[in-house]
Motif scaffolding. Structure first.
Motif, mmCIF file in Angstrom:
data_model
loop_
_atom_site.group_PDB
_atom_site.id
_atom_site.type_symbol
_atom_site.label_atom_id
_atom_site.label_comp_id
_atom_site.label_asym_id
_atom_site.label_seq_id
_atom_site.Cartn_x
_atom_site.Cartn_y
_atom_site.Cartn_z
ATOM 1 N N GLU A 150 -5.457 5.356 9.080
ATOM 2 C CA GLU A 150 -4.022 5.079 9.084
ATOM 3 C C GLU A 150 -3.576 4.743 7.673
ATOM 4 O OE1 GLU A 150 -1.653 1.157 10.223
ATOM 5 O OE2 GLU A 150 -2.481 2.135 12.010
ATOM 6 N N GLY A 151 -2.380 5.199 7.331
ATOM 7 C CA GLY A 151 -1.854 4.866 6.019
ATOM 8 C C GLY A 151 -1.436 6.088 5.233
ATOM 9 N N PRO A 152 -0.966 5.882 4.008
ATOM 10 C CA PRO A 152 -0.484 7.001 3.202
ATOM 11 C C PRO A 152 -1.547 8.050 2.914
ATOM 12 C CG PRO A 152 -0.637 4.991 1.893
ATOM 13 C CD PRO A 152 -0.813 4.585 3.315
ATOM 14 N N GLY A 153 -2.806 7.621 2.698
ATOM 15 C CA GLY A 153 -3.864 8.589 2.415
ATOM 16 C C GLY A 153 -4.114 9.533 3.563
ATOM 17 N N ARG A 154 -4.123 8.991 4.776
ATOM 18 C CA ARG A 154 -4.324 9.810 5.969
ATOM 19 C C ARG A 154 -3.161 10.782 6.166
ATOM 20 N NH1 ARG A 154 -8.321 11.740 9.225
ATOM 21 N NH2 ARG A 154 -7.310 12.630 11.050
ATOM 22 N N ASP A 155 -1.932 10.291 6.011
ATOM 23 C CA ASP A 155 -0.760 11.158 6.157
ATOM 24 C C ASP A 155 -0.731 12.234 5.081
ATOM 25 O OD1 ASP A 155 -0.096 9.585 8.276
ATOM 26 O OD2 ASP A 155 1.882 8.994 7.514
ATOM 27 N N CYS A 156 -1.128 11.855 3.875
ATOM 28 C CA CYS A 156 -1.159 12.814 2.767
ATOM 29 C C CYS A 156 -2.118 13.957 3.072
ATOM 30 C CB CYS A 156 -1.564 12.100 1.482
ATOM 31 S SG CYS A 156 -1.800 13.170 0.062
ATOM 32 N N TYR A 157 -3.299 13.620 3.558
ATOM 33 C CA TYR A 157 -4.273 14.662 3.909
ATOM 34 C C TYR A 157 -3.746 15.541 5.035
ATOM 35 C CZ TYR A 157 -8.288 16.900 6.038
ATOM 36 O OH TYR A 157 -9.125 17.827 6.590
ATOM 37 N N GLY B 12 7.375 -0.186 10.616
ATOM 38 C CA GLY B 12 6.238 -0.009 11.518
ATOM 39 C C GLY B 12 5.514 1.311 11.413
ATOM 40 N N ARG B 13 5.638 2.002 10.282
ATOM 41 C CA ARG B 13 4.989 3.313 10.138
ATOM 42 C C ARG B 13 3.472 3.205 10.200
ATOM 43 N NH1 ARG B 13 6.095 7.530 5.098
ATOM 44 N NH2 ARG B 13 4.763 9.237 5.852
ATOM 45 N N TRP B 14 2.900 2.236 9.479
ATOM 46 C CA TRP B 14 1.450 2.007 9.481
ATOM 47 C C TRP B 14 1.210 0.514 9.696
ATOM 48 C CZ3 TRP B 14 2.781 4.115 4.243
ATOM 49 C CH2 TRP B 14 2.907 5.513 4.254
ATOM 50 N N PRO B 15 1.350 0.022 10.886
ATOM 51 C CA PRO B 15 1.300 -1.429 11.099
ATOM 52 C C PRO B 15 0.021 -2.099 10.629
ATOM 53 C CG PRO B 15 1.171 -0.220 13.181
ATOM 54 C CD PRO B 15 1.561 0.761 12.139
ATOM 55 N N ARG B 16 -1.127 -1.530 10.964
ATOM 56 C CA ARG B 16 -2.391 -2.168 10.590
ATOM 57 C C ARG B 16 -2.608 -2.089 9.087
ATOM 58 N NH1 ARG B 16 -7.586 -0.339 13.828
ATOM 59 N NH2 ARG B 16 -6.236 -1.161 15.477
ATOM 60 N N ALA C 62 3.057 -1.934 -2.932
ATOM 61 C CA ALA C 62 3.435 -0.522 -2.914
ATOM 62 C C ALA C 62 2.185 0.336 -2.838
ATOM 63 C CB ALA C 62 4.246 -0.169 -4.167
ATOM 64 N N ALA C 63 2.385 1.570 -2.390
ATOM 65 C CA ALA C 63 1.256 2.502 -2.272
ATOM 66 C C ALA C 63 1.731 3.929 -2.471
ATOM 67 C CB ALA C 63 0.585 2.359 -0.903
ATOM 68 N N HIS C 64 0.835 4.739 -3.008
ATOM 69 C CA HIS C 64 1.054 6.176 -3.132
ATOM 70 C C HIS C 64 -0.205 6.882 -2.641
ATOM 71 C CE1 HIS C 64 4.562 5.619 -5.791
ATOM 72 N NE2 HIS C 64 3.843 4.698 -6.419
ATOM 73 N N ALA C 65 -0.049 8.127 -2.244
ATOM 74 C CA ALA C 65 -1.206 8.952 -1.910
ATOM 75 C C ALA C 65 -0.959 10.361 -2.407
ATOM 76 C CB ALA C 65 -1.457 8.960 -0.398
ATOM 77 N N LEU C 66 -1.977 10.952 -3.012
ATOM 78 C CA LEU C 66 -1.884 12.299 -3.579
ATOM 79 C C LEU C 66 -2.966 13.173 -2.974
ATOM 80 C CD1 LEU C 66 -1.511 11.201 -7.300
ATOM 81 C CD2 LEU C 66 0.335 11.924 -5.767
ATOM 82 N N ASP D 151 4.762 8.507 -0.652
ATOM 83 C CA ASP D 151 5.160 7.353 -1.448
ATOM 84 C C ASP D 151 5.648 6.241 -0.519
ATOM 85 O OD1 ASP D 151 4.826 8.580 -4.081
ATOM 86 O OD2 ASP D 151 6.534 9.828 -3.525
ATOM 87 N N ALA D 152 5.089 5.057 -0.694
ATOM 88 C CA ALA D 152 5.540 3.871 0.032
ATOM 89 C C ALA D 152 5.791 2.803 -1.022
ATOM 90 C CB ALA D 152 4.492 3.426 1.036
ATOM 91 N N THR D 153 6.947 2.885 -1.650
ATOM 92 C CA THR D 153 7.227 2.036 -2.807
ATOM 93 C C THR D 153 7.507 0.586 -2.432
ATOM 94 O OG1 THR D 153 9.527 2.782 -2.727
ATOM 95 C CG2 THR D 153 8.035 3.948 -4.216
#
Length: 242
Positions: A76-83, A99-103, A115-119, A90-92
């Protein structure tokens, strides 16, 4: 060392798959380290896909990050969605995600990130994993820094798929060099054929070669070889100039 010098050294270090001791695990550690030291992220994790499509953490820049957060990012999280989407995420502001990625969000904020980013980690338009960048301050990285991080990730991904566990022999390197020399000679021959056929300057003939190759999804050398072998008419290539 200036930032430009750091970048030059980073790109060479990521791309040199023929260097003694090159190792894919070390490569991904370098990528994570450069995204911290040069790009400006606080913590970076690199994840790659398994044959089942799951994500596995390959490198984490800061070992102080909780193991729980590292594991959560594979599910769960930006990295998973990015893949999954093959697009940057981008989650600035982690406190404004509805509630997009609660855990993930709860664990990241508890660890002090804002903040978080995933590429995407990608090769030839195929996504093989993702690079997650966490920052303590909200607002995230600047667009230029994100482009730099993506460039570093792209170079690392290409190096990864070209890595071989068998060390390169001097003859292997020489063979690749000679192939490049031969390819250049073929392109120059085709360029001359086009220039003569169309009464063009050499530079204009090269534009035609590049335009035709790009329009048809061909490699430049493949187009040149077809011209030299007379399986492709010069007029067809010149028509690409419009």
């Amino acid at each position: 060392m200036t930032r430009e010098e750091q970048l030059a050294e980073a790109f060479v270090g990521l791309a040199d798959t023929l260097a003694d001791g090159f190792d894919p695990v070390v490569l991904l550690d370098r990528l994570a380290g450069h995204c911290v030291g040069i790009v400006g992220a606080d913590t970076v994790s690199v994840m790659m896909a398994t044959v089942r499509g799951d994500l596995r953490t390959m490198s984490v820049s800061a070992h102080a990050t909780s193991a729980e957060l590292v594991q959560t990012q594979t599910r769960e999280g930006p990295g998973r969605d990015c893949y999954r989407t093959r697009l940057p995420v981008d989650a600035t502001h982690l406190d404004d995600l509805d509630g997009r990625w609660p855990r993930f969000t709860a664990q990241a904020q508890e660890a002090g990130y804002g903040a978080a980013h995933a590429l995407p980690l990608r090769v030839n338009h195929q996504t093989i994993g993702s690079v997650s960048l966490l920052l303590t301050a909200p607002a995230g990285l600047r667009p230029g820094d994100l482009r730099l991080a993506q460039a570093l990730a792209d170079v690392a991904a290409v190096a990864l798929v070209h890595w071989s566990p068998d060390p390169a022999r001097p003859m292997d390197i020489l063979t690749h060099v000679q192939a490049a020399v031969a390819a250049k000679a073929t392109v120059e021959m085709a360029q001359g054929m086009l220039a003569e056929h169309g009464q063009l300057e050499p530079a204009r003939a090269m534009e035609a070669l590049l335009a035709y190759s790009g329009r048809n999804g061909n490699r430049l050398t493949s187009t040149a070889q077809a011209l030299v072998r007379r399986t492709l008419e010069p007029s067809q290539v010149l028509a690409a100039l419009g």
